[in-house]
Scaffold this active site. Structure first.
Site, PDB file in Angstrom:
ATOM      1  N   ILE A   1      10.173   8.764  -6.636  1.00  0.00           N
ATOM      2  CA  ILE A   1      11.157   9.062  -7.698  1.00  0.00           C
ATOM      3  C   ILE A   1      10.588   8.719  -9.079  1.00  0.00           C
ATOM      4  CG2 ILE A   1      13.475   8.546  -8.562  1.00  0.00           C
ATOM      5  CD1 ILE A   1      14.162   7.500  -5.750  1.00  0.00           C
TER       6      ILE A   1
ATOM      7  N   LYS B   1      11.630  -5.129  -7.951  1.00  0.00           N
ATOM      8  CA  LYS B   1      11.869  -3.856  -8.644  1.00  0.00           C
ATOM      9  C   LYS B   1      12.870  -4.050  -9.781  1.00  0.00           C
ATOM     10  CE  LYS B   1      10.558  -1.369  -4.507  1.00  0.00           C
ATOM     11  NZ  LYS B   1      11.024  -0.878  -3.194  1.00  0.00           N
TER      12      LYS B   1
ATOM     13  N   GLU C   1       9.587  -3.161   8.421  1.00  0.00           N
ATOM     14  CA  GLU C   1       8.329  -3.827   8.755  1.00  0.00           C
ATOM     15  C   GLU C   1       8.548  -4.725   9.976  1.00  0.00           C
ATOM     16  OE1 GLU C   1       5.464  -3.892   6.663  1.00  0.00           O
ATOM     17  OE2 GLU C   1       6.365  -2.476   5.260  1.00  0.00           O
TER      18      GLU C   1
ATOM     19  N   VAL D   1      -0.426   4.844   1.801  1.00  0.00           N
ATOM     20  CA  VAL D   1      -0.428   5.576   0.526  1.00  0.00           C
ATOM     21  C   VAL D   1      -1.849   6.004   0.152  1.00  0.00           C
ATOM     22  CG1 VAL D   1       0.288   5.536  -1.894  1.00  0.00           C
ATOM     23  CG2 VAL D   1       1.579   4.197  -0.203  1.00  0.00           C
TER      24      VAL D   1
ATOM     25  N   GLY E   1      10.512   3.117  12.255  1.00  0.00           N
ATOM     26  CA  GLY E   1       9.451   2.862  11.276  1.00  0.00           C
ATOM     27  C   GLY E   1       9.956   2.623   9.870  1.00  0.00           C
TER      28      GLY E   1
ATOM     29  N   LYS F   1       4.297  -3.222  -6.504  1.00  0.00           N
ATOM     30  CA  LYS F   1       5.447  -3.827  -7.213  1.00  0.00           C
ATOM     31  C   LYS F   1       5.343  -5.337  -7.278  1.00  0.00           C
ATOM     32  CE  LYS F   1       6.931  -3.037  -2.789  1.00  0.00           C
ATOM     33  NZ  LYS F   1       7.044  -1.881  -1.959  1.00  0.00           N
TER      34      LYS F   1
ATOM     35  N   GLY G   1       7.160   6.034   1.765  1.00  0.00           N
ATOM     36  CA  GLY G   1       6.464   7.058   2.549  1.00  0.00           C
ATOM     37  C   GLY G   1       5.110   7.310   1.919  1.00  0.00           C
TER      38      GLY G   1
HETATM   39  P1  NAP Z   1      -1.229  -0.482   3.755  1.00  0.00           P
HETATM   40  O1  NAP Z   1      -0.886   0.676   4.632  1.00  0.00           O
HETATM   41  O2  NAP Z   1      -1.092  -1.860   4.294  1.00  0.00           O
HETATM   42  O3  NAP Z   1      -2.739  -0.287   3.261  1.00  0.00           O
HETATM   43  C1  NAP Z   1      -3.427  -1.254   2.532  1.00  0.00           C
HETATM   44  C2  NAP Z   1      -4.869  -0.787   2.369  1.00  0.00           C
HETATM   45  O4  NAP Z   1      -5.543  -1.727   1.532  1.00  0.00           O
HETATM   46  C3  NAP Z   1      -5.642  -0.712   3.685  1.00  0.00           C
HETATM   47  O5  NAP Z   1      -6.491   0.399   3.685  1.00  0.00           O
HETATM   48  C4  NAP Z   1      -6.490  -2.001   3.674  1.00  0.00           C
HETATM   49  O6  NAP Z   1      -7.733  -1.905   4.302  1.00  0.00           O
HETATM   50  C5  NAP Z   1      -6.712  -2.187   2.176  1.00  0.00           C
HETATM   51  N1  NAP Z   1      -6.880  -3.596   1.836  1.00  0.00           N
HETATM   52  C6  NAP Z   1      -5.981  -4.589   1.953  1.00  0.00           C
HETATM   53  N2  NAP Z   1      -6.509  -5.757   1.562  1.00  0.00           N
HETATM   54  C7  NAP Z   1      -7.783  -5.486   1.192  1.00  0.00           C
HETATM   55  C8  NAP Z   1      -8.838  -6.288   0.708  1.00  0.00           C
HETATM   56  N3  NAP Z   1      -8.710  -7.597   0.535  1.00  0.00           N
HETATM   57  N4  NAP Z   1     -10.018  -5.674   0.412  1.00  0.00           N
HETATM   58  C9  NAP Z   1     -10.171  -4.341   0.612  1.00  0.00           C
HETATM   59  N5  NAP Z   1      -9.171  -3.540   1.062  1.00  0.00           N
HETATM   60  C10 NAP Z   1      -8.024  -4.108   1.356  1.00  0.00           C
HETATM   61  O7  NAP Z   1      -0.389  -0.443   2.409  1.00  0.00           O
HETATM   62  P2  NAP Z   1       0.460   0.801   1.809  1.00  0.00           P
HETATM   63  O8  NAP Z   1       1.734   0.926   2.554  1.00  0.00           O
HETATM   64  O9  NAP Z   1      -0.410   1.990   1.657  1.00  0.00           O
HETATM   65  O10 NAP Z   1       0.856   0.201   0.367  1.00  0.00           O
HETATM   66  C11 NAP Z   1      -0.091   0.144  -0.685  1.00  0.00           C
HETATM   67  C12 NAP Z   1       0.643  -0.274  -1.967  1.00  0.00           C
HETATM   68  O11 NAP Z   1       1.606   0.717  -2.273  1.00  0.00           O
HETATM   69  C13 NAP Z   1       1.410  -1.605  -1.849  1.00  0.00           C
HETATM   70  O12 NAP Z   1       1.327  -2.278  -3.063  1.00  0.00           O
HETATM   71  C14 NAP Z   1       2.821  -1.159  -1.594  1.00  0.00           C
HETATM   72  O13 NAP Z   1       3.772  -2.102  -2.050  1.00  0.00           O
HETATM   73  C15 NAP Z   1       2.880   0.110  -2.414  1.00  0.00           C
HETATM   74  N6  NAP Z   1       3.903   1.064  -1.988  1.00  0.00           N
HETATM   75  C16 NAP Z   1       3.909   1.497  -0.700  1.00  0.00           C
HETATM   76  C17 NAP Z   1       4.873   2.413  -0.293  1.00  0.00           C
HETATM   77  C18 NAP Z   1       4.897   2.932   1.118  1.00  0.00           C
HETATM   78  O14 NAP Z   1       5.784   3.730   1.445  1.00  0.00           O
HETATM   79  N7  NAP Z   1       3.980   2.527   1.989  1.00  0.00           N
HETATM   80  C19 NAP Z   1       5.823   2.854  -1.215  1.00  0.00           C
HETATM   81  C20 NAP Z   1       5.777   2.402  -2.542  1.00  0.00           C
HETATM   82  C21 NAP Z   1       4.803   1.505  -2.905  1.00  0.00           C
HETATM   83  P3  NAP Z   1      -7.865  -1.649   5.900  1.00  0.00           P
HETATM   84  O15 NAP Z   1      -7.332  -0.254   6.105  1.00  0.00           O
HETATM   85  O16 NAP Z   1      -9.295  -1.767   6.216  1.00  0.00           O
HETATM   86  O17 NAP Z   1      -6.997  -2.691   6.543  1.00  0.00           O
END
Ligand code: NAP
Length: 447
Positions: free
Chosen positions: A137, A206, A191, A17, A188, A106, A309
């Site tokens: 959404i 949620k 997880e 994201v 994909g 969340k 996504g």
């Molecule tokens: P992600 O792909 O795992 O990315 C997490 C990012 O945070 C990475 O860049 C990581 O750094 C960084 N990070 C994690 N721990 C850290 C720390 N201790 N210090 C500094 N940086 C740190 O996660 P995501 O899928 O983008 O999700 C992000 C949030 O959005 C989550 O809360 C998730 O629940 C929410 N969300 C995601 C989606 C989705 O479709 N993915 C949908 C709705 C909500 P590195 O890159 O260096 O590892």
């Protein structure tokens, strides 16, 4: 027109994201500035590992591993790291310094939402989390703002894309849960460790967030009843189809009124349920999400779209970002959520719903009447019964062996009954000498 200074935006996380938020923020600077009334200057991106491969090419000089320093002096902090710590501490630091916070987290909102909202209110900052439920959404703002003058009675949500994908594959491709989950993983949608999705933890978070907003009441995550999809069998999915239903993992948030006292309470629960094929939620296919809201004046509303996504979720994050930026420009404190109702959160036994119970019973005269009596004694009234013969009594037993009792499968649809009455009745049925097995008990929602 007075030009407002640029607002300093600190981004925590550049994963699925975060990288998309950074890309869109940089690519559409002028347009976003025009909408917000101020430039949105991305001052840095905190990550764990600056050299980690990124899905998006972003200016290297923006990256840092020092999240604490980055948020100092930021006007708006966008938290997209995920998890509880260090996200909670950093968000609190940001709010306490007066910065607005936008998050998609969340888990953080479901477990520490009240603490973070209080911190925001203390300093007049804004906490926005549209992306925390339903990805792209719009559902948080509709509940918080658009429906603020109405009375929400009930929410039925398909809020987890992985489980919807798996159940949809089982329904449309006749796959087992294991096969469907493997397909989800290959594509994909799941997880590496799918526990949070298939055991319903993600949906429960949620549900806690939605119920809190809908009923103006803090709903602790521990009080959300949760069952995942791991026990849903292919036979149940097939039987659902035959009876004109689909099985969906639902997050249900409901206002319940005690008929004796008139006292109100809130029920928040997650479980796989039968949904009539004609219900709008039954048409939600693949990994899509939808939230069906029933409000007193508005009637039925349905919010549908991509529940996850990177780029889709980034849309909701940027919407929050522009919205909180506007408040900076206009001035005045952030608008706090109204959690004034303080309704009790009721245990699962108080939920009232319909059930479909499948039993294997001894096929002999009077069995149906005995079962109907057991149900009625337990306070569960029968709406419909379907029966199929499962074994053939005419088959000759081996010499000297007793003839096996023929068994039949009964599928019983009930009228609405309290969960507590059903649990006790199913227990009594399981103990009965005419019941060989209780093969399935599923709630029916949305009928
Ligand atoms: P992600 O792909 O795992 O990315 C997490 C990012 O945070 C990475 O860049 C990581 O750094 C960084 N990070 C994690 N721990 C850290 C720390 N201790 N210090 C500094 N940086 C740190 O996660 P995501 O899928 O983008 O999700 C992000 C949030 O959005 C989550 O809360 C998730 O629940 C929410 N969300 C995601 C989606 C989705 O479709 N993915 C949908 C709705 C909500 P590195 O890159 O260096 O590892």
């Amino acid at each position: 027109m007075i030009e407002y200074r640029n607002l300093r935006v600190a981004l925590l996380g550049a994963g699925s994201v975060g990288a998309q938020v950074a890309r869109l923020l940089l690519a559409h600077q002028d347009e976003l500035a025009a909408r917000a009334g101020a430039g949105l200057e991305l001052v840095g991106i905190a990550v764990r590992d600056i050299d980690a491969p990124r899905t998006v090419d972003l200016p290297r000089e923006l990256f840092t591993t020092d999240a604490e320093s980055l948020i100092l002096g930021a006007d708006i902090v966008v938290e997209l790291m995920g998890g509880i710590e260090p996200a909670r501490t950093l968000v609190l630091q940001a709010l306490n310094s007066g910065a607005d916070v936008v998050t998609a987290n969340k888990a953080l909102i479901a477990t520490h939402g009240p603490e973070l909202s209080d911190a925001a209110e203390q300093v007049g900052a804004q906490l926005a989390y549209e992306a925390a439920v339903g990805g792209a959404i719009p559902i948080i703002r509709p509940l918080r703002d658009s429906l603020a003058g109405d009375r929400v009675e009930r929410i039925l949500g398909i809020v987890n894309g992985t489980t919807n994908f798996v159940l949809d594959r089982m329904h449309t491709h006749g796959e087992s849960l294991e096969t469907a989950l493997a397909v989800a993983s290959d594509l994909g949608y799941a997880e590496a460790d799918p526990t949070a999705d298939i055991e319903g933890y993600d949906a429960a978070q949620k549900a806690a967030i939605l119920a809190g907003l809908a009923f103006h009441t803090t709903v602790p995550i521990e009080q959300v009843y949760r069952e995942g999809i791991t026990r849903v069998t292919k036979d149940e999915v097939d039987a659902a189809r035959e009876s004109g239903h689909v099985i969906k993992l639902l997050a249900i948030c409901e206002r319940l009124t005690d008929p004796a006292t008139g006292a109100e309470g809130v029920s928040a629960r997650v479980y796989p349920a039968l949904v009539p094929a004609a219900h709008p939620l039954a048409a939600v296919r693949g990994a899509h999400n939808a939230v069906f809201v029933q409000a007193s004046a508005a009637g039925d509303l349905m919010f549908y779209g991509a529940g996850a996504g990177g780029v889709e979720t980034a849309s909701a994050v940027l919407g929050d970002l522009v919205s909180v930026a506007r408040r900076h420009v206009v001035g005045g404190p952030g608008v706090a959520e109204s959690m004034h109702a303080h309704l009790p959160v009721l245990e699962i036994g108080r939920a009232v719903t319909r059930y479909q119970i499948s039993l294997q019973v001894v096929d002999q005269p009077g069995v149906l009447a005995r079962i109907a009596r057991m149900l009625s004694d337990g306070g569960v009234s029968v709406e419909a019964v379907r029966q199929t013969i499962a074994s053939d009594p005419s088959e000759s037993p081996a010499a000297g062996a007793a003839a096996p009792a023929a068994t039949a499968t009964l599928v019983i649809g009930t009228h609405p009954a309290p969960e507590s009455a059903l649990a006790a009745t199913v227990e009594a049925l399981a103990q009965s000498d005419v019941v060989a097995a209780v093969t399935s008990v599923l709630r029916v929602e949305g009928s």
